[in-house]
Design an enzyme around this catalytic site. Structure first.
Site, mmCIF file in Angstrom:
data_model
loop_
_atom_site.group_PDB
_atom_site.id
_atom_site.type_symbol
_atom_site.label_atom_id
_atom_site.label_comp_id
_atom_site.label_asym_id
_atom_site.label_seq_id
_atom_site.Cartn_x
_atom_site.Cartn_y
_atom_site.Cartn_z
ATOM 1 N N GLU A 156 21.350 11.442 23.878
ATOM 2 C CA GLU A 156 21.875 10.678 22.739
ATOM 3 C C GLU A 156 20.841 10.732 21.622
ATOM 4 O O GLU A 156 19.655 10.459 21.850
ATOM 5 C CB GLU A 156 22.112 9.212 23.113
ATOM 6 C CG GLU A 156 23.272 8.957 24.037
ATOM 7 C CD GLU A 156 23.423 7.471 24.322
ATOM 8 O OE1 GLU A 156 22.937 6.644 23.513
ATOM 9 O OE2 GLU A 156 24.001 7.131 25.364
ATOM 10 N N ASP A 189 21.417 -3.332 18.805
ATOM 11 C CA ASP A 189 20.125 -2.879 19.318
ATOM 12 C C ASP A 189 19.077 -3.982 19.338
ATOM 13 O O ASP A 189 19.047 -4.856 18.474
ATOM 14 C CB ASP A 189 19.618 -1.707 18.469
ATOM 15 C CG ASP A 189 20.514 -0.488 18.595
ATOM 16 O OD1 ASP A 189 20.832 -0.134 19.735
ATOM 17 O OD2 ASP A 189 20.901 0.079 17.572
#
Length: 267
Positions: A49, A60
């Protein structure tokens, strides 16, 4: 068949599960990104990724938020991102997944962004803030070009899991913990139960990847044992990059990746 589907087919033949790794492109600079990718490939990562930085990365935790900020400050724009992807693609056929936020893709236009990504060598998208209810145009633009990897969580309802899994291509991303990404201290029982439940609901029609808070070989082993088809590790790699001098990034990433990948193999 896409590179991601081919990879899972290849791994199934070897009775292995997938190690999916994440890094932030441009963190802390382009050379570090290339060195890290080389280390991931040498270490045996199955899918990589590649994060594209966003100014408000809601899904995040602090490690990836910091990496995103540093990457942006270093001048990582979308054209630079695509140029780095092209360099990576010249070196390897490993499946590459772009992880960013919907606004980035929407701003350029779904079709244009997806076409540019495909041309650069991207195989799939993860947009953590893309809701299934608002995904019609996105899915239409991505069809037969890019795998659309959607997220579910341990408390997603059975009906919704079916709906999201039907829209997902490549694999289905199960968020291991409530909250944001990051390095967690323990595996939750509700996550292990969720893996088993999701496997039953999806009936093996799509691989299940578990991410968020996965940071050690023991984490990988336990999630694989619970039935995950793939385990996704991100923040631990960024911490390793942060704590390594430039000339040590590749070798340290390679070594750490090997310890993780070993846990995905049949014993």
């Amino acid at each position: 068949m896409t590179r991601i589907k081919e990879k899972f087919k290849e791994l199934a033949a070897k009775k292995e599960k997938a190690l999916i790794t994440y890094i932030m492109v441009g963190y802390p600079n382009e050379n570090s990104t290339i060195a890290a990718v080389k280390g991931l490939i040498k270490g045996g990562a199955d899918i990589i990724e590649l994060g594209f930085p966003f100014s408000d990365p809601l899904a995040d935790g602090p490690v990836i938020q910091n990496a995103s900020m540093v990457s942006l400050e270093a001048g990582t724009k979308i054209n630079k991102f695509f140029n780095i992807v092209k360099k990576i693609r010249k070196e390897t056929d490993i499946p590459l997944v772009l992880m960013t936020y919907t606004n980035i893709v929407y701003h350029m236009g779904y079709t244009k962004f997806i076409d540019k990504s495909k041309k650069a060598g991207i195989d799939g998208f993860i947009l953590p803030d893309m809701s299934i209810e608002e995904s019609k145009e996105y899915i239409k633009s991505a069809k037969n070009k890019i795998d659309t990897i959607f997220l579910i969580s341990p408390n997603t309802t059975q009906l919704r899991i079916k709906k999201i899994s039907n829209a997902s291509v490549g694999f289905l991303y199960l968020v291991a913990v409530y909250g944001t990404t990051g390095i967690k201290k323990k595996i939750q029982n509700y996550t292990l139960k969720a893996i088993k439940d999701v496997k039953k609901i999806t009936e093996g029609k799509i691989p299940i990847g578990v991410g968020f808070g996965v940071s050690t070989p023991d984490d990988v082993r336990k999630y694989i044992k619970a039935g995950a088809d793939a385990v996704i590790v991100g923040s631990a790699f960024l911490k390793l990059i942060q704590n390594s001098p430039q000339n040590k990034i590749e070798s340290r990433i390679e070594s750490f990746t090997k310890t993780l990948k070993n846990q995905t193999k049949s014993r």
